[in-house]
Write an enzyme that holds these catalytic residues in place. Sequence first.
Site, mmCIF file in Angstrom:
data_model
loop_
_atom_site.group_PDB
_atom_site.id
_atom_site.type_symbol
_atom_site.label_atom_id
_atom_site.label_comp_id
_atom_site.label_asym_id
_atom_site.label_seq_id
_atom_site.Cartn_x
_atom_site.Cartn_y
_atom_site.Cartn_z
ATOM 1 C CD GLU A 126 -2.831 -1.195 2.428
ATOM 2 O OE1 GLU A 126 -2.825 -0.230 3.221
ATOM 3 O OE2 GLU A 126 -3.555 -2.188 2.580
ATOM 4 C CG HIS B 207 -6.010 0.546 4.744
ATOM 5 N ND1 HIS B 207 -4.885 -0.188 5.043
ATOM 6 C CD2 HIS B 207 -6.798 0.451 5.848
ATOM 7 C CE1 HIS B 207 -4.984 -0.687 6.266
ATOM 8 N NE2 HIS B 207 -6.145 -0.310 6.772
#
Length: 321
Positions: free
Chosen positions: A266, A285
Amino acid sequence: MKKRIVLYKRLSDALLARLEAQVDVTWVDMTTPDGLARLRDALPGAQGLLGASLRLDGPLLDAAPDLKVISSVSVGIDNYDVPDLTRRGVMLTNTPDVLTETTADTGFALILATARRVVELAGWVRDGQWNKSLGPSHFGTDVHGKTLGIVGMGRIGEALARRGAAGFGMRVLYHSSRPKPDVDARYDAQYRDLDDLLAEADYVCLTVPLNASTEGLIGARELALMKPNAILVNIARGRVVDEAALVEALQARRIRGAGLDVFVQEPLSVDSPLLGLDNVVATPHIGSATHETREAMARCAVDNLLEALAGRRPKNWVNAW
Ligand code: DGY
């Protein structure tokens, strides 16, 4: 003399003022290219750290010999080596509870968006393709009345179970470290071994914490057990799933789709093969990312930090001794 802390996550003005009334705050903006170097420079002499989304390991901790507490603005603690922190006498605190409902909302947003192809079809409208009535090639699949399989029956798992059972009339199955009779009674839920859950559920929703026993929990074998029409939703951590195996299963349409809020890497690279698949809904997220909940998490983290620095036992002390 005030204690000094390093803050590496932006706080609201009100929370920052509360913090600054009690401690000296060194602010480090981790979004700048030299953020990590500036953090390292700020660590000597700091007694507290408050932030999130940063792997805080040996070399960084070595630079903070006076550290007493790390107050993480997250419920997940996979960015920390907890036994090492305990050895160093550093308290670790997190922010459970306040994000439970919001994260469960995200789980259901992904279930609905993936099942009903919300993102794909909204893009289709935006692209000017809605010039005739819909046909079966645009249809999705129902959520209500289906079987919801929850992997990890903690707080967030239970909040999902409540939404599924009460809101969508779903049959709830769950896998957890042990059966939970209170959960069974509240949601008419049933415990299953992981393999049985994967074989029976229409929606498999992952909520487990990332640790040695959950890393790679869902790989090619597990994906092969899922029904061809099933949807995988991951609001846990990316590394709970073997991402390459998931891409293969989705490309081959061995499962219907995936709603993913978390990824091995990420931010997710635009080159990720996941983004080339129309049966994937990928979000950045956003599990707990609402104004209300992020403020509540930050408040909780400030409380934890100030309690610890005052020599008291903070409410959410992870490695309590
Ligand atoms: C958490 O709190 O752990 C969420 O996943 C945000 O990182």
